[in-house]
Design a protein around this motif. Structure first.
Motif, mmCIF file in Angstrom:
data_model
loop_
_atom_site.group_PDB
_atom_site.id
_atom_site.type_symbol
_atom_site.label_atom_id
_atom_site.label_comp_id
_atom_site.label_asym_id
_atom_site.label_seq_id
_atom_site.Cartn_x
_atom_site.Cartn_y
_atom_site.Cartn_z
ATOM 1 N N ALA A 38 0.827 -1.210 0.000
ATOM 2 C CA ALA A 38 0.000 0.000 0.000
ATOM 3 C C ALA A 38 0.862 1.260 0.000
ATOM 4 O O ALA A 38 0.485 2.285 -0.576
ATOM 5 C CB ALA A 38 -0.928 -0.001 1.210
ATOM 6 N N ALA A 39 2.025 1.193 0.646
ATOM 7 C CA ALA A 39 2.883 2.371 0.771
ATOM 8 C C ALA A 39 3.555 2.740 -0.541
ATOM 9 O O ALA A 39 3.811 3.922 -0.796
ATOM 10 C CB ALA A 39 3.943 2.126 1.847
ATOM 11 N N GLN A 40 3.865 1.762 -1.379
ATOM 12 C CA GLN A 40 4.635 2.037 -2.602
ATOM 13 C C GLN A 40 3.990 3.077 -3.507
ATOM 14 O O GLN A 40 4.625 4.079 -3.849
ATOM 15 C CB GLN A 40 4.902 0.736 -3.356
ATOM 16 N N PRO A 41 2.738 2.911 -3.949
ATOM 17 C CA PRO A 41 2.156 3.935 -4.828
ATOM 18 C C PRO A 41 1.942 5.267 -4.119
ATOM 19 O O PRO A 41 2.049 6.332 -4.745
ATOM 20 C CB PRO A 41 0.827 3.317 -5.268
ATOM 21 N N ARG A 42 1.658 5.230 -2.823
ATOM 22 C CA ARG A 42 1.453 6.476 -2.075
ATOM 23 C C ARG A 42 2.760 7.261 -1.965
ATOM 24 O O ARG A 42 2.790 8.483 -2.130
ATOM 25 C CB ARG A 42 0.880 6.164 -0.695
ATOM 26 N N LEU A 43 3.832 6.555 -1.685
ATOM 27 C CA LEU A 43 5.126 7.227 -1.611
ATOM 28 C C LEU A 43 5.571 7.721 -2.978
ATOM 29 O O LEU A 43 6.160 8.800 -3.098
ATOM 30 C CB LEU A 43 6.181 6.276 -1.027
ATOM 31 N N ASP A 44 5.310 6.932 -3.995
ATOM 32 C CA ASP A 44 5.666 7.343 -5.349
ATOM 33 C C ASP A 44 4.971 8.656 -5.703
ATOM 34 O O ASP A 44 5.597 9.599 -6.217
ATOM 35 C CB ASP A 44 5.280 6.246 -6.339
ATOM 36 N N ALA A 45 3.676 8.741 -5.408
ATOM 37 C CA ALA A 45 2.925 9.965 -5.690
ATOM 38 C C ALA A 45 3.410 11.120 -4.816
ATOM 39 O O ALA A 45 3.532 12.264 -5.283
ATOM 40 C CB ALA A 45 1.433 9.728 -5.464
ATOM 41 N N LEU A 46 3.709 10.823 -3.557
ATOM 42 C CA LEU A 46 4.163 11.863 -2.635
ATOM 43 C C LEU A 46 5.518 12.424 -3.054
ATOM 44 O O LEU A 46 5.712 13.647 -3.119
ATOM 45 C CB LEU A 46 4.254 11.291 -1.219
ATOM 46 N N LEU A 47 6.455 11.539 -3.362
ATOM 47 C CA LEU A 47 7.793 11.984 -3.759
ATOM 48 C C LEU A 47 7.739 12.784 -5.051
ATOM 49 O O LEU A 47 8.468 13.771 -5.213
ATOM 50 C CB LEU A 47 8.715 10.776 -3.908
#
Length: 248
Positions: free
Chosen positions: A141-150
């Motif tokens: 779950a964290a991978q796409p959220r972090l990708d969008a955040l970064l």
């Protein structure tokens, strides 16, 4: 994760304000403060946001103490998630107000990645920390959220991880899976002590010195050091608002 943000604030090395900026709604008034609050909590975040632009807007007038020393204060969040729409255009002005504060600010922004994520706060943060467990579900779950955040932050704001010791994956494995981001701390999975912070459960005698609070205190010192170093070495890390997000 509000529980982690609260533990972090209670052990913070200097004067601090915990701001509940989760668009999904507040947790601390009906949880940790349910039987600890004397008097009215005041208008909190929504009242402060409404007052922005007026003369002499003082955050202190909208906060309440979280500890007897008065060194830790709370800006409680919205109760009704429908009010999140009223805050959307105010995150940036609020970030400016937080930056001007003499106290450090820990902003709990809840789950990142939704359209309601307060990007205006995150873009002005000195450090963003995502809290997650070392499980496949949470890392996934964290991978796409972090990708969008970064991508949204364009790597201008340092982003790090805080791992809850619940799951099969180690800090090193989680860091490798999540863009090689640093894991600043591993907090113990301690449901009994965590329930004091999340739901206002009666604390055991040794709560004030429990491993959860001690580890969160160490994390706070580490985060504060990173922020201070940025003030002297701008090419490394940033100084003032610290945001806490979560992956779930």
């Amino acid at each position: 994760m509000t529980t982690t943000a609260l533990a972090l604030a209670l052990g913070w090395p200097r004067e601090v304000m915990l701001a509940e900026c989760d668009p999904a709604g507040r947790r601390i008034l009906p949880g940790y403060l349910a039987e600890r609050l004397d008097g009215s909590p005041g208008p909190g975040l929504l009242g402060l946001a409404t007052a922005l632009g007026g003369q002499d807007t003082r955050m202190e007038d909208y906060t309440i103490p979280l500890a007897e020393s008065g060194r830790v204060r709370l800006l409680h969040g919205i109760r009704d998630p429908r009010h999140a729409a009223q805050l959307a255009r105010l995150w940036q002005p609020l970030a400016g107000l937080f930056t001007e504060s003499e106290a450090d600010v820990i902003a709990d922004v809840g789950r990142v990645g939704s359209p309601d994520t307060p990007m205006g706060l995150l873009a002005d943060a000195d450090l963003v920390v995502m809290v997650l467990r070392g499980t496949l579900a949470q890392v996934d779950a964290a991978q796409p959220r972090l990708d969008a955040l970064l991508s949204a932050l364009n790597w201008r704001v340092p982003v790090a991880l805080c791992l809850i010791q619940s799951g099969r994956y180690s800090a090193a494995e989680v860091g490798r899976a999540l863009f090689e981001l640093p894991v600043l701390a591993e907090l113990p999975h301690a449901p009994t002590d965590a329930n004091v912070l999340s739901d206002g459960a009666r604390p055991r005698m040794a709560f004030r010195t429990c491993l959860l609070l001690r580890t969160a205190g160490n994390l706070g010192h580490q985060m504060r050091k990173l922020v201070e170093e940025r003030a002297f070495h701008p090419e490394t890390l940033p100084a003032h608002i610290v945001s806490s997000g979560e992956a779930r």
